[in-house]
Design an enzyme around this catalytic site. Structure first.
Site, mmCIF file in Angstrom:
data_model
loop_
_atom_site.group_PDB
_atom_site.id
_atom_site.type_symbol
_atom_site.label_atom_id
_atom_site.label_comp_id
_atom_site.label_asym_id
_atom_site.label_seq_id
_atom_site.Cartn_x
_atom_site.Cartn_y
_atom_site.Cartn_z
ATOM 1 N N ASP A 122 59.832 49.251 -93.695
ATOM 2 C CA ASP A 122 59.321 48.758 -92.417
ATOM 3 C C ASP A 122 60.101 49.407 -91.279
ATOM 4 O OD1 ASP A 122 57.490 46.570 -91.207
ATOM 5 O OD2 ASP A 122 59.388 46.312 -90.159
ATOM 6 N N ASN A 141 56.433 50.363 -79.467
ATOM 7 C CA ASN A 141 55.047 50.610 -79.069
ATOM 8 C C ASN A 141 54.796 50.114 -77.646
ATOM 9 O OD1 ASN A 141 52.993 52.001 -80.339
ATOM 10 N ND2 ASN A 141 51.960 50.181 -81.103
ATOM 11 N N HIS A 186 51.079 53.617 -76.997
ATOM 12 C CA HIS A 186 50.482 53.770 -78.326
ATOM 13 C C HIS A 186 50.469 55.215 -78.833
ATOM 14 C CE1 HIS A 186 49.332 49.598 -78.753
ATOM 15 N NE2 HIS A 186 48.816 49.600 -77.533
ATOM 16 N N ASP A 232 51.918 56.208 -82.328
ATOM 17 C CA ASP A 232 51.202 56.933 -83.383
ATOM 18 C C ASP A 232 51.998 58.144 -83.857
ATOM 19 O OD1 ASP A 232 49.159 55.141 -83.208
ATOM 20 O OD2 ASP A 232 47.777 56.463 -82.130
ATOM 21 N N GLU A 256 53.140 49.289 -89.465
ATOM 22 C CA GLU A 256 54.340 50.130 -89.526
ATOM 23 C C GLU A 256 55.048 50.008 -90.867
ATOM 24 O OE1 GLU A 256 55.721 46.249 -87.538
ATOM 25 O OE2 GLU A 256 53.896 47.439 -87.722
#
Length: 322
Positions: free
Chosen positions: A192, A200, A205, A209, A236
């Site tokens: 994780d 984020n 975003h 990404d 994630e």
């Protein structure tokens, strides 16, 4: 072996031991725009066929010395399953001609007074059928390629390009079954990205990404053994399946993953534990018991991941027997 590709400007090999028949057929075919090569018997015909890649169809007599039409077709089909072949015969050889068709010839014709007309009709018919068959083969091959690509896409995560959750579920189940049959250890690593939501929110975003992509590819590169695989588990979170790997081996790989991600030096302005992107990892391992499934191993890895988060993040925690 696949057949030669029949060219538009067709070259036909005529095999007959009678020079008059060879000349007559050659004249008929050439007057209709076909190129012609000739041979006097089946043995010579096979040699001529092998030496001339431009030959796209064969017309062979049935009754010839050394190698008759039936033997020729059988020998040809061992080398080329697709080359169009027409057999010439007389009334007394009809049964043998039918046997030749069963052995791979495409058509047979009677050598009679109508040969000038029937030979051209047969050539066109066989050629049309051959081209339709080749077109169907190409369509089937194209469909198979597209289906394979669709299958690949269905198992691939659209953002990162690594395997997706569906691949993990099916691949993990298969590896669990194999480990059960062979009674070998199977290890699972759950990963994780630490404080990813705040990353984020702070960076946007698009940066999020990009971070997921870089982390995914780094984790994938950390796996070097054939059979090991990493998948995007969700959001994630990532999961790696390590066949025939005991707990200590999985822990070593997990630590490599953790240090490799830190080495990316991806700035994390809102992390509570580091100025860089870090990951927390949970590891579990087991030799499968009967009446068990992968869900137990996943639950153990999840618990270990929770432990890694609760005790400070950016670390590896283990669960399950060594």
């Amino acid at each position: 072996m696949k057949g030669k590709v029949v060219p538009e400007n067709l070259k036909i090999l005529v095999i007959d031991d009678d020079p008059f028949v060879r000349a007559m057929l050659g004249e008929i075919l050439e007057s209709s725009g076909y190129a012609v090569a000739t041979a006097s018997d089946g043995t010579a015909g096979l040699r001529r066929y092998s030496d001339d890649p431009e030959i796209g169809m064969i017309i062979s007599d049935m009754n010839m010395p050394e190698m008759n039409g039936l033997a020729f077709v059988k020998a040809l089909r061992q080398k080329d399953t697709g080359m169009p072949v027409i057999i010439l015969t007389v009334n007394t050889e009809i049964e043998l001609a039918l046997e030749t068709i069963r052995s791979g010839a495409n058509d047979y014709l009677l050598k009679d007074e109508n040969i000038e007309d029937t030979i051209l009709i047969s050539v066109q018919k066989v050629l049309t059928m051959y081209r339709l068959e080749q077109q169907n083969i190409r369509l089937i091959e194209d469909l198979a390629r597209k289906n394979k690509e669709l299958e690949r896409l269905s198992f691939s995560d659209g953002l990162t390009g690594i395997p997706n959750r569906r691949y993990f579920d099916e691949g993990g189940k298969q590896e669990w079954g194999r480990a059960l049959r062979e009674q070998i250890p199977l290890s699972l690593i759950m990963i994780d990205i630490d404080d990813f939501k705040s990353y984020n929110d702070a960076c946007g975003h698009q940066m999020g990404d990009r971070c997921l992509q870089q982390v995914a590819h780094t984790l994938q590169r950390s796996l070097r053994r054939f059979g090991d695989f990493i998948a995007r588990y969700g959001g994630e979170e990532f999961a790696a399946v390590l066949p025939n790997t005991p707990l200590n081996g999985a822990l070593a790989i997990a630590e490599t993953m953790r240090s490799d991600v830190m080495a990316l030096n991806l700035s994390h302005p809102t992390s509570a534990i580091s100025d860089r992107i870090t990951i927390s990892i949970g590891v579990s391992s087991a030799v499968p018991a009967r009446n068990s499934d992968l869900s137990g191993l996943i639950q153990q890895a999840d618990q270990a991941l929770y432990q890694a988060k609760q005790t400070g993040r950016n670390q590896v925690a283990a669960a399950g027997p060594a």
